[in-house]
Design an enzyme around this catalytic site. Structure first.
Site, PDB file in Angstrom:
ATOM      1  N   SER A 102     107.946  31.739 161.235  1.00  0.00           N
ATOM      2  CA  SER A 102     106.898  31.627 160.209  1.00  0.00           C
ATOM      3  C   SER A 102     107.387  30.633 159.178  1.00  0.00           C
ATOM      4  O   SER A 102     108.605  30.450 159.014  1.00  0.00           O
ATOM      5  CB  SER A 102     106.695  33.001 159.548  1.00  0.00           C
ATOM      6  OG  SER A 102     105.977  32.860 158.328  1.00  0.00           O
ATOM      7  N   TYR A 159     109.995  40.725 155.424  1.00  0.00           N
ATOM      8  CA  TYR A 159     109.349  39.858 156.414  1.00  0.00           C
ATOM      9  C   TYR A 159     109.982  38.457 156.379  1.00  0.00           C
ATOM     10  O   TYR A 159     110.367  37.910 157.410  1.00  0.00           O
ATOM     11  CB  TYR A 159     107.848  39.779 156.123  1.00  0.00           C
ATOM     12  CG  TYR A 159     107.083  38.899 157.086  1.00  0.00           C
ATOM     13  CD1 TYR A 159     106.651  39.390 158.316  1.00  0.00           C
ATOM     14  CD2 TYR A 159     106.795  37.569 156.775  1.00  0.00           C
ATOM     15  CE1 TYR A 159     105.945  38.583 159.201  1.00  0.00           C
ATOM     16  CE2 TYR A 159     106.088  36.759 157.661  1.00  0.00           C
ATOM     17  CZ  TYR A 159     105.666  37.267 158.869  1.00  0.00           C
ATOM     18  OH  TYR A 159     104.979  36.467 159.755  1.00  0.00           O
TER      19      TYR A 159
HETATM   20  N1  LIG Z   1      98.918  35.276 161.360  1.00  0.00           N
HETATM   21  C1  LIG Z   1      99.697  34.483 160.664  1.00  0.00           C
HETATM   22  O1  LIG Z   1      99.295  33.875 159.666  1.00  0.00           O
HETATM   23  C2  LIG Z   1     101.126  34.292 161.073  1.00  0.00           C
HETATM   24  C3  LIG Z   1     101.847  33.272 160.442  1.00  0.00           C
HETATM   25  C4  LIG Z   1     103.171  33.067 160.808  1.00  0.00           C
HETATM   26  C5  LIG Z   1     103.748  33.874 161.769  1.00  0.00           C
HETATM   27  N2  LIG Z   1     103.020  34.867 162.352  1.00  0.00           N
HETATM   28  C6  LIG Z   1     103.680  35.683 163.347  1.00  0.00           C
HETATM   29  O2  LIG Z   1     102.912  35.695 164.517  1.00  0.00           O
HETATM   30  C7  LIG Z   1     103.141  36.935 165.210  1.00  0.00           C
HETATM   31  C8  LIG Z   1     101.805  37.579 165.548  1.00  0.00           C
HETATM   32  O3  LIG Z   1     101.157  37.895 164.327  1.00  0.00           O
HETATM   33  P1  LIG Z   1      99.587  38.189 164.238  1.00  0.00           P
HETATM   34  O4  LIG Z   1      99.124  37.489 163.026  1.00  0.00           O
HETATM   35  O5  LIG Z   1      98.924  37.954 165.539  1.00  0.00           O
HETATM   36  O6  LIG Z   1      99.643  39.755 163.903  1.00  0.00           O
HETATM   37  P2  LIG Z   1      98.786  40.989 164.462  1.00  0.00           P
HETATM   38  O7  LIG Z   1      97.381  40.568 164.712  1.00  0.00           O
HETATM   39  O8  LIG Z   1      99.037  42.103 163.510  1.00  0.00           O
HETATM   40  O9  LIG Z   1      99.486  41.283 165.842  1.00  0.00           O
HETATM   41  C9  LIG Z   1     100.803  41.758 165.894  1.00  0.00           C
HETATM   42  C10 LIG Z   1     101.102  42.187 167.313  1.00  0.00           C
HETATM   43  O10 LIG Z   1     102.440  42.684 167.362  1.00  0.00           O
HETATM   44  C11 LIG Z   1     102.418  43.846 168.155  1.00  0.00           C
HETATM   45  N3  LIG Z   1     103.545  44.717 167.791  1.00  0.00           N
HETATM   46  C12 LIG Z   1     103.845  45.239 166.577  1.00  0.00           C
HETATM   47  N4  LIG Z   1     104.919  46.021 166.683  1.00  0.00           N
HETATM   48  C13 LIG Z   1     105.304  45.996 167.982  1.00  0.00           C
HETATM   49  C14 LIG Z   1     106.339  46.623 168.719  1.00  0.00           C
HETATM   50  N5  LIG Z   1     107.212  47.460 168.131  1.00  0.00           N
HETATM   51  N6  LIG Z   1     106.442  46.364 170.049  1.00  0.00           N
HETATM   52  C15 LIG Z   1     105.573  45.542 170.658  1.00  0.00           C
HETATM   53  N7  LIG Z   1     104.562  44.928 170.025  1.00  0.00           N
HETATM   54  C16 LIG Z   1     104.427  45.164 168.704  1.00  0.00           C
HETATM   55  C17 LIG Z   1     101.061  44.488 167.929  1.00  0.00           C
HETATM   56  O11 LIG Z   1     100.666  45.214 169.077  1.00  0.00           O
HETATM   57  P3  LIG Z   1     100.758  46.823 169.242  1.00  0.00           P
HETATM   58  O12 LIG Z   1     100.455  47.425 167.908  1.00  0.00           O
HETATM   59  O13 LIG Z   1      99.726  47.096 170.296  1.00  0.00           O
HETATM   60  O14 LIG Z   1     102.145  47.082 169.733  1.00  0.00           O
HETATM   61  C18 LIG Z   1     100.168  43.268 167.800  1.00  0.00           C
HETATM   62  O15 LIG Z   1      99.660  42.883 169.068  1.00  0.00           O
HETATM   63  C19 LIG Z   1     104.034  37.779 164.307  1.00  0.00           C
HETATM   64  O16 LIG Z   1     105.380  37.641 164.688  1.00  0.00           O
HETATM   65  C20 LIG Z   1     103.817  37.146 162.948  1.00  0.00           C
HETATM   66  O17 LIG Z   1     104.899  37.350 162.093  1.00  0.00           O
HETATM   67  C21 LIG Z   1     101.719  35.100 162.020  1.00  0.00           C
END
Ligand SMILES: NC(=O)c1ccc[n+]([C@@H]2O[C@H](COP(=O)([O-])OP(=O)(O)OC[C@H]3O[C@@H](n4cnc5c(N)ncnc54)[C@H](OP(=O)(O)O)[C@@H]3O)[C@@H](O)[C@H]2O)c1
Length: 255
Positions: free
Chosen positions: A146, A159
């Protein structure tokens, strides 16, 4: 040129693929020709993502995975190997965010975020690499970091610290695993609207944040497709230990 980014014949495992960016990444990798293990804890959501990929002509399988549990990680790789073959592309995407001021972060909240975002990614990368090395086959690990691995913001300390760890982990593993033909790189997305930040982005603070992004908008999941495919495929054959920000210029903004 299409060949350059092709993942035909590869087996990819995407963690946290039950929604948000992970579900999108799974679809993108399948469209590029990979068989994709869609892995997360919520089995119903995982099944829906698999159905969507299959309905658009892709190959995918559902895998139950909790990245905080090493036994669950090993089991997910076992199932994928049995059903599809050796995993040669890993997208370490599972991640969670906390929203407390540093002084209010409990030990359990710290553990939850670090165990998922940092230790979880480590355990998945290690499991994948051990199996690739045993099979004498190289591959590509793409960690989802990130921009908060580089800069900070309020109420997000565990985070940001976990993502800085992911950045450094990417370099450390790239150094040690080059000799096995395993490349380890990372994407560092800026803000992309998903469940992780939807509420925040609707708030006044969210609107203010968008004004600080040079491109004046938050990202769309599709904005990450090019860099994801670059790092997952042989197109990046001479890249390892690289971290690519995809952020509309957020990191170079001085505000
Ligand atoms: N969205 C942004 O702006 C952004 C920016 C920079 C980086 N990121 C990174 O991108 C990644 C995805 O984020 P997102 O925005 O798509 O978030 P999200 O919509 O909240 O999705 C997060 C995913 O992680 C899974 N997860 C959480 N805990 C887990 C565990 N213990 N084991 C396996 N899976 C787990 C959840 O699935 P389950 O609950 O079904 O397990 C969910 O599918 C993250 O690493 C986040 O830090 C996001």
């Amino acid at each position: 040129m299409r060949e350059l980014f092709s993942l035909a014949g590869q087996v990819a495992l995407v963690t946290g693929a039950s929604g948000g960016l992970g579900a999108h990444f799974a679809q993108v990798l399948a469209t590029a020709g990979a068989t994709v293990a869609v892995a997360a804890r919520r089995d119903d959501r995982v099944a829906a993502v698999v159905s969507e990929i299959v309905s658009t002509g892709g190959r995918a399988l559902a895998v139950s995975l909790d990245v905080t549990n090493p036994e669950s990680v090993a089991g997910a790789f076992d199932v994928t190997e049995q059903d599809a073959g050796l995993v040669t592309v890993v997208v370490n995407n599972a991640g969670i965010v906390g929203g407390e001021r540093a002084l209010d972060v409990s030990e359990s909240e710290w553990d939850r975020v670090i165990d998922t975002n940092l230790k979880g990614a480590w355990v998945v990368a290690q499991e994948a690499a051990r199996r690739m090395i045993a099979a004498n086959i190289g591959g590509s690990i793409v960690n989802i970091a990130s921009i908060l691995g580089f800069r900070v913001s309020g109420r997000i300390a565990p985070y940001a610290i976990s993502k800085a760890g992911v950045v450094q982990m990417t370099k450390a593993l790239a150094l040690e695993w080059s000799r096995y033909n395993i490349r380890v790189n990372a994407l560092a997305p800026g803000y992309v609207e998903t469940d992780i930040n939807r509420e925040f982005l609707k708030s006044d603070a969210g609107a203010k944040l968008i004004r600080r992004i040079p491109q004046r908008r938050i990202g769309r999941p599709e904005d990450l497709d090019g860099s994801l495919l670059l790092l997952a495929s042989d197109a990046s054959g001479y890249m390892t230990g690289s971290i690519i920000p995809v952020d509309g210029g957020h990191l170079v903004s001085s505000l």
